[in-house]
Each structure stands twice: as C-alpha cells, then as structure tokens.
Write a protein that holds these residues in place. Structure first.
Motif, PDB file in Angstrom:
ATOM      1  N   SER A 258       6.916  16.126   0.865  1.00  0.00           N
ATOM      2  CA  SER A 258       5.909  15.144   0.466  1.00  0.00           C
ATOM      3  C   SER A 258       6.043  14.798  -1.013  1.00  0.00           C
ATOM      4  O   SER A 258       6.008  13.622  -1.384  1.00  0.00           O
ATOM      5  N   ARG A 259       6.212  15.793  -1.846  1.00  0.00           N
ATOM      6  CA  ARG A 259       6.350  15.554  -3.291  1.00  0.00           C
ATOM      7  C   ARG A 259       7.598  14.736  -3.599  1.00  0.00           C
ATOM      8  O   ARG A 259       7.584  13.842  -4.445  1.00  0.00           O
ATOM      9  N   GLN A 260       8.683  15.045  -2.918  1.00  0.00           N
ATOM     10  CA  GLN A 260       9.931  14.335  -3.154  1.00  0.00           C
ATOM     11  C   GLN A 260       9.798  12.864  -2.768  1.00  0.00           C
ATOM     12  O   GLN A 260      10.230  11.985  -3.504  1.00  0.00           O
ATOM     13  N   GLU A 261       9.201  12.592  -1.627  1.00  0.00           N
ATOM     14  CA  GLU A 261       9.115  11.208  -1.157  1.00  0.00           C
ATOM     15  C   GLU A 261       8.071  10.395  -1.914  1.00  0.00           C
ATOM     16  O   GLU A 261       8.201   9.182  -2.004  1.00  0.00           O
ATOM     17  N   GLU A 262       7.047  11.030  -2.460  1.00  0.00           N
ATOM     18  CA  GLU A 262       6.056  10.289  -3.239  1.00  0.00           C
ATOM     19  C   GLU A 262       6.708   9.608  -4.431  1.00  0.00           C
ATOM     20  O   GLU A 262       6.358   8.490  -4.783  1.00  0.00           O
ATOM     21  N   GLY A 263       7.682  10.259  -5.042  1.00  0.00           N
ATOM     22  CA  GLY A 263       8.384   9.670  -6.178  1.00  0.00           C
ATOM     23  C   GLY A 263       9.257   8.494  -5.786  1.00  0.00           C
ATOM     24  O   GLY A 263       9.482   7.578  -6.579  1.00  0.00           O
ATOM     25  N   GLU A 264       9.752   8.480  -4.579  1.00  0.00           N
ATOM     26  CA  GLU A 264      10.626   7.413  -4.097  1.00  0.00           C
ATOM     27  C   GLU A 264       9.844   6.223  -3.545  1.00  0.00           C
ATOM     28  O   GLU A 264      10.392   5.145  -3.367  1.00  0.00           O
ATOM     29  N   LEU A 265       8.563   6.407  -3.283  1.00  0.00           N
ATOM     30  CA  LEU A 265       7.754   5.381  -2.630  1.00  0.00           C
ATOM     31  C   LEU A 265       7.661   4.090  -3.437  1.00  0.00           C
ATOM     32  O   LEU A 265       7.613   3.003  -2.864  1.00  0.00           O
ATOM     33  N   ASP A 266       7.691   4.188  -4.753  1.00  0.00           N
ATOM     34  CA  ASP A 266       7.597   2.992  -5.598  1.00  0.00           C
ATOM     35  C   ASP A 266       8.788   2.056  -5.408  1.00  0.00           C
ATOM     36  O   ASP A 266       8.682   0.865  -5.669  1.00  0.00           O
ATOM     37  N   LYS A 267       9.908   2.586  -4.962  1.00  0.00           N
ATOM     38  CA  LYS A 267      11.121   1.790  -4.798  1.00  0.00           C
ATOM     39  C   LYS A 267      11.248   1.199  -3.393  1.00  0.00           C
ATOM     40  O   LYS A 267      12.223   0.524  -3.099  1.00  0.00           O
ATOM     41  N   ALA A 268      10.292   1.451  -2.538  1.00  0.00           N
ATOM     42  CA  ALA A 268      10.384   1.006  -1.145  1.00  0.00           C
ATOM     43  C   ALA A 268      10.354  -0.521  -1.054  1.00  0.00           C
ATOM     44  O   ALA A 268       9.470  -1.157  -1.621  1.00  0.00           O
ATOM     45  N   PRO A 269      11.324  -1.118  -0.342  1.00  0.00           N
ATOM     46  CA  PRO A 269      11.393  -2.574  -0.233  1.00  0.00           C
ATOM     47  C   PRO A 269      10.568  -3.124   0.938  1.00  0.00           C
ATOM     48  O   PRO A 269      11.027  -3.966   1.697  1.00  0.00           O
ATOM     49  N   CYS A 270       9.369  -2.624   1.103  1.00  0.00           N
ATOM     50  CA  CYS A 270       8.519  -3.074   2.199  1.00  0.00           C
ATOM     51  C   CYS A 270       7.076  -2.665   1.916  1.00  0.00           C
ATOM     52  O   CYS A 270       6.820  -1.900   0.990  1.00  0.00           O
ATOM     53  N   PRO A 271       6.147  -3.170   2.710  1.00  0.00           N
ATOM     54  CA  PRO A 271       4.741  -2.795   2.493  1.00  0.00           C
ATOM     55  C   PRO A 271       4.551  -1.287   2.659  1.00  0.00           C
ATOM     56  O   PRO A 271       5.128  -0.675   3.549  1.00  0.00           O
ATOM     57  N   CYS A 272       3.767  -0.728   1.781  1.00  0.00           N
ATOM     58  CA  CYS A 272       3.490   0.695   1.906  1.00  0.00           C
ATOM     59  C   CYS A 272       2.095   1.002   1.359  1.00  0.00           C
ATOM     60  O   CYS A 272       1.551   0.262   0.557  1.00  0.00           O
ATOM     61  N   CYS A 273       1.552   2.074   1.869  1.00  0.00           N
ATOM     62  CA  CYS A 273       0.251   2.539   1.408  1.00  0.00           C
ATOM     63  C   CYS A 273       0.228   4.053   1.530  1.00  0.00           C
ATOM     64  O   CYS A 273       1.078   4.638   2.181  1.00  0.00           O
ATOM     65  N   SER A 274      -0.732   4.652   0.884  1.00  0.00           N
ATOM     66  CA  SER A 274      -0.859   6.112   0.914  1.00  0.00           C
ATOM     67  C   SER A 274      -2.212   6.509   1.473  1.00  0.00           C
ATOM     68  O   SER A 274      -3.202   5.823   1.247  1.00  0.00           O
ATOM     69  N   LEU A 275      -2.210   7.609   2.193  1.00  0.00           N
ATOM     70  CA  LEU A 275      -3.456   8.183   2.692  1.00  0.00           C
ATOM     71  C   LEU A 275      -3.741   9.441   1.891  1.00  0.00           C
ATOM     72  O   LEU A 275      -2.903  10.327   1.803  1.00  0.00           O
ATOM     73  N   ALA A 276      -4.924   9.502   1.317  1.00  0.00           N
ATOM     74  CA  ALA A 276      -5.303  10.666   0.512  1.00  0.00           C
ATOM     75  C   ALA A 276      -5.511  11.875   1.412  1.00  0.00           C
ATOM     76  O   ALA A 276      -5.988  11.744   2.542  1.00  0.00           O
ATOM     77  N   PRO A 277      -5.172  13.062   0.924  1.00  0.00           N
ATOM     78  CA  PRO A 277      -5.317  14.267   1.747  1.00  0.00           C
ATOM     79  C   PRO A 277      -6.764  14.567   2.136  1.00  0.00           C
ATOM     80  O   PRO A 277      -7.007  15.166   3.179  1.00  0.00           O
ATOM     81  N   ASP A 278      -7.716  14.111   1.340  1.00  0.00           N
ATOM     82  CA  ASP A 278      -9.113  14.375   1.684  1.00  0.00           C
ATOM     83  C   ASP A 278      -9.707  13.296   2.585  1.00  0.00           C
ATOM     84  O   ASP A 278     -10.878  13.354   2.940  1.00  0.00           O
TER      85      ASP A 278
END
Length: 110
Positions: free
Chosen positions: A59-79
C-alpha cells in the motif's frame, strides 16, 4: 465490454497503459491501509496467504506511484470502512462517482 460489464481487477499501475492500448479505461480506487485497517482484513489476508505487513508495504509503495497514474483515480481513507462489506460499498460509491466525471484521453496519431 460490449455488454457494459464492470469488474474489479487487482492490477499494478504499470498495467494501465496496456489497458489503454486495448481501449479499456480503468478507474483506480486506492484503498489506503493503516495498521488498524490491515487488522480488519486479517482473515481475508490469511486466505490469500498474505500478511498484514505485506499489505502495508504494498500500500505504501503504490500510494507514491498513484500521482503518476494516467487515468481517473481516488483514494478511500482507512477509517471510511469497517469490514469487507462496507469496503465494497465504499468502492462501489467511489467508482460511481468517478464514472460521472469527464475524462480526456490521449490518442496516438497512428
């Protein structure tokens, strides 16, 4: 795709460009995970032969790569979710919300 069927896929971010080449335009939903959230998934992780630590590292590794994603993306908070059922509901809502947005894609001139 012709039947307008949607699926959840567990793919790496580097697979997105290959999907674009097949005219499949994914929506990425990053499920942010902390130690408490990982414990909520303990049984499911055990069935998959994965540890909580492995999940947290990925999860930590992919969170850093998420900004470079060439498509729509969103995050779900753990809480934002408490078990697998509420997690699935949150994912459905996030996908529905992302599908309402206008997205521009690059097309090769060839």
């Amino acid at each position: 795709m012709e039947k307008n069927i949607h699926v959840l896929l567990d793919v790496r971010l580097d697979s997105v460009r290959a999907l674009h080449g097949m005219e499949i335009f994914p929506i990425i939903v990053q499920v942010s995970v902390n130690e408490k959230a990982a414990r909520k998934l303990k049984k499911a992780l055990q069935r998959l032969g994965t540890s909580e630590e492995q999940l947290l590292d990925a999860s930590r590794q992919e969170e850093g790569e998420l900004d470079k994603a060439p498509c729509p993306c969103c995050s779900l908070a753990p809480d934002g979710w408490s078990d697998l059922d509420t997690l699935l509901s949150c994912v459905r809502f996030a996908v529905s919300d992302e599908q309402k947005k206008v997205v521009w894609t690059e097309q090769s001139p060839y």
